[in-house]
Design a protein around this motif. Structure first.
Motif, PDB file in Angstrom:
ATOM      1  N   GLY A  21      -3.471   4.202  -7.037  1.00 38.54           N
ATOM      2  CA  GLY A  21      -4.170   3.194  -7.820  1.00 38.54           C
ATOM      3  C   GLY A  21      -3.841   1.639  -7.339  1.00 38.54           C
ATOM      4  N   MET A  22      -4.550   0.719  -7.587  1.00 34.20           N
ATOM      5  CA  MET A  22      -4.258  -0.682  -7.225  1.00 34.20           C
ATOM      6  C   MET A  22      -2.930  -0.965  -7.778  1.00 34.20           C
ATOM      7  N   MET A  23      -2.393  -0.382  -8.935  1.00 35.00           N
ATOM      8  CA  MET A  23      -1.076  -0.898  -9.443  1.00 35.00           C
ATOM      9  C   MET A  23       0.042   0.019  -8.974  1.00 35.00           C
ATOM     10  N   GLU A  24       0.039   0.906  -8.139  1.00 33.11           N
ATOM     11  CA  GLU A  24       1.046   1.920  -7.814  1.00 33.11           C
ATOM     12  C   GLU A  24       1.457   1.300  -6.625  1.00 33.11           C
ATOM     13  N   GLU A  25       2.637   1.840  -6.215  1.00 32.71           N
ATOM     14  CA  GLU A  25       3.501   1.380  -5.034  1.00 32.71           C
ATOM     15  C   GLU A  25       3.420   2.454  -3.813  1.00 32.71           C
ATOM     16  N   SER A  26       3.087   1.816  -2.776  1.00 28.62           N
ATOM     17  CA  SER A  26       3.414   2.310  -1.304  1.00 28.62           C
ATOM     18  C   SER A  26       4.593   2.403  -0.945  1.00 28.62           C
ATOM     19  N   VAL A  27       5.173   3.354  -0.588  1.00 23.20           N
ATOM     20  CA  VAL A  27       6.462   3.697   0.026  1.00 23.20           C
ATOM     21  C   VAL A  27       6.361   4.390   1.579  1.00 23.20           C
ATOM     22  N   VAL A  57      -1.080  -1.889   5.651  1.00 23.89           N
ATOM     23  CA  VAL A  57      -1.968  -1.119   6.077  1.00 23.89           C
ATOM     24  C   VAL A  57      -1.894   0.305   5.152  1.00 23.89           C
ATOM     25  N   ASP A  58      -0.806   0.748   4.982  1.00 27.78           N
ATOM     26  CA  ASP A  58      -0.598   2.015   4.211  1.00 27.78           C
ATOM     27  C   ASP A  58      -1.051   1.781   2.648  1.00 27.78           C
ATOM     28  N   PHE A  59      -0.887   0.889   2.244  1.00 27.02           N
ATOM     29  CA  PHE A  59      -1.369   0.531   0.917  1.00 27.02           C
ATOM     30  C   PHE A  59      -2.947   0.536   0.854  1.00 27.02           C
ATOM     31  N   ILE A  60      -3.539  -0.377   1.937  1.00 28.85           N
ATOM     32  CA  ILE A  60      -4.997  -0.654   2.037  1.00 28.85           C
ATOM     33  C   ILE A  60      -5.550   0.698   2.117  1.00 28.85           C
ATOM     34  N   ILE A  61      -5.037   1.556   3.067  1.00 24.63           N
ATOM     35  CA  ILE A  61      -5.747   2.825   3.154  1.00 24.63           C
ATOM     36  C   ILE A  61      -5.746   3.634   1.806  1.00 24.63           C
ATOM     37  N   ARG A  87      20.556  -8.360   2.874  1.00 20.50           N
ATOM     38  CA  ARG A  87      21.577  -7.581   3.865  1.00 20.50           C
ATOM     39  C   ARG A  87      20.987  -7.433   5.396  1.00 20.50           C
ATOM     40  N   SER A  88      21.774  -7.020   6.236  1.00 20.47           N
ATOM     41  CA  SER A  88      21.221  -6.752   7.599  1.00 20.47           C
ATOM     42  C   SER A  88      21.006  -5.191   7.799  1.00 20.47           C
ATOM     43  N   LEU A  89      19.862  -4.750   8.283  1.00 26.74           N
ATOM     44  CA  LEU A  89      19.460  -3.481   8.665  1.00 26.74           C
ATOM     45  C   LEU A  89      20.242  -3.197   9.937  1.00 26.74           C
ATOM     46  N   SER A  90      20.821  -2.089  10.221  1.00 27.04           N
ATOM     47  CA  SER A  90      21.553  -1.923  11.348  1.00 27.04           C
ATOM     48  C   SER A  90      20.798  -0.957  12.383  1.00 27.04           C
ATOM     49  N   PRO A  91      21.126  -0.927  13.873  1.00 26.19           N
ATOM     50  CA  PRO A  91      20.474  -0.068  14.782  1.00 26.19           C
ATOM     51  C   PRO A  91      20.288   1.618  13.991  1.00 26.19           C
ATOM     52  N   PHE A  92      19.183   2.031  14.185  1.00 28.14           N
ATOM     53  CA  PHE A  92      18.873   3.311  13.755  1.00 28.14           C
ATOM     54  C   PHE A  92      18.956   3.738  12.396  1.00 28.14           C
ATOM     55  N   GLN A  93      19.199   2.654  11.537  1.00 30.08           N
ATOM     56  CA  GLN A  93      19.472   2.959  10.311  1.00 30.08           C
ATOM     57  C   GLN A  93      17.833   3.080   9.527  1.00 30.08           C
ATOM     58  N   ARG A  94      17.875   4.182   8.462  1.00 25.14           N
ATOM     59  CA  ARG A  94      16.751   4.594   7.957  1.00 25.14           C
ATOM     60  C   ARG A  94      16.505   3.630   6.614  1.00 25.14           C
ATOM     61  N   TYR A  95      15.266   3.358   6.315  1.00 19.69           N
ATOM     62  CA  TYR A  95      15.033   2.261   5.114  1.00 19.69           C
ATOM     63  C   TYR A  95      13.686   2.646   4.831  1.00 19.69           C
ATOM     64  N   GLU A  96      13.321   2.227   3.495  1.00 16.91           N
ATOM     65  CA  GLU A  96      12.093   2.291   2.922  1.00 16.91           C
ATOM     66  C   GLU A  96      11.547   1.098   2.732  1.00 16.91           C
ATOM     67  N   LEU A  97      10.222   0.910   3.047  1.00 16.42           N
ATOM     68  CA  LEU A  97       9.289  -0.245   2.853  1.00 16.42           C
ATOM     69  C   LEU A  97       8.454  -0.118   1.625  1.00 16.42           C
ATOM     70  N   LYS A  98       8.648  -0.772   0.389  1.00 16.49           N
ATOM     71  CA  LYS A  98       7.851  -0.389  -0.690  1.00 16.49           C
ATOM     72  C   LYS A  98       6.950  -1.846  -0.934  1.00 16.49           C
ATOM     73  N   THR A  99       5.593  -1.229  -0.891  1.00 16.78           N
ATOM     74  CA  THR A  99       4.663  -2.287  -0.856  1.00 16.78           C
ATOM     75  C   THR A  99       3.602  -1.893  -2.330  1.00 16.78           C
ATOM     76  N   ARG A 100       3.915  -3.416  -3.165  1.00 17.21           N
ATOM     77  CA  ARG A 100       2.759  -3.243  -4.535  1.00 17.21           C
ATOM     78  C   ARG A 100       2.402  -4.404  -4.526  1.00 17.21           C
TER      79      ARG A 100
END
Length: 165
Positions: A21-27, A57-61, A87-100
């Motif tokens: 939904g429009m007010m939900e979060e893409s992760v 792009v993920d959120f739009i789709i 903080r800095s993201l290091s080589p090969f570190q996994r992270y989440e990108l949250k979009t809302r």
């Protein structure tokens, strides 16, 4: 070249994931790759902005906006972006990108995007965007209605709105 593969991966997986939904979060979950690094061997500050495109792009789709963009012949335009690095993201570190959706006014839709590892915030960006058709602005309420949201905008933090002016 890895950005092209990431984009393809985001597009393909977005169609397979649950609708939002429009007010939900893409992760989306990503990893810092060697071509994301700068001379200090952490993710380059400019790469964060590029990766934020993938979250949008993920959120739009997943929100159904992509279908509306095709049908209405609308196209999104970024007006400004502000990012704060914690903080800095290091080589090969996994992270989440949250979009809302952070909120909107009659012209602009504000998106909040966060880079997180576990519960730790690494960076936060606010992007101001609008939608156009034939060079004319589409009111934000019309965009929201097109993807099935008839409510009002959440309260926008005045500092975020002012920073993007």
């Amino acid at each position: 070249m890895n950005l092209v593969f990431r984009l393809l991966w985001v597009v393909i997986t977005a169609f397979r994931r649950s609708k939002l939904g429009m007010m939900e979060e893409s992760v989306i979950t990503l990893r810092v790759l060697p071509n994301d690094l700068d001379t200090n061997i952490h993710m380059n500050n400019g790469r964060y902005l590029t990766i934020m495109d993938l979250g949008r792009v993920d959120f739009i789709i997943r929100s159904g906006m992509a279908k509306q963009l095709r049908e209405q012949k609308w196209y999104p335009v970024v007006g400004s972006a502000k990012i704060s690095y914690k903080r800095s993201l290091s080589p090969f570190q996994r992270y989440e990108l949250k979009t809302r959706v952070h909120g909107w006014d009659e012209k602009w839709i504000y998106l909040e995007q966060e880079f997180v590892v576990g519960d730790v915030l690494y960076a936060r960006g606010i992007v101001k965007t609008l939608f156009l058709k034939d060079g004319h602005k589409i009111p934000s309420s019309q965009v929201a209605h097109a993807i099935g949201y008839d409510g009002s905008s959440p309260e926008i933090n005045p500092a975020d709105e002012q920073a993007l002016s």
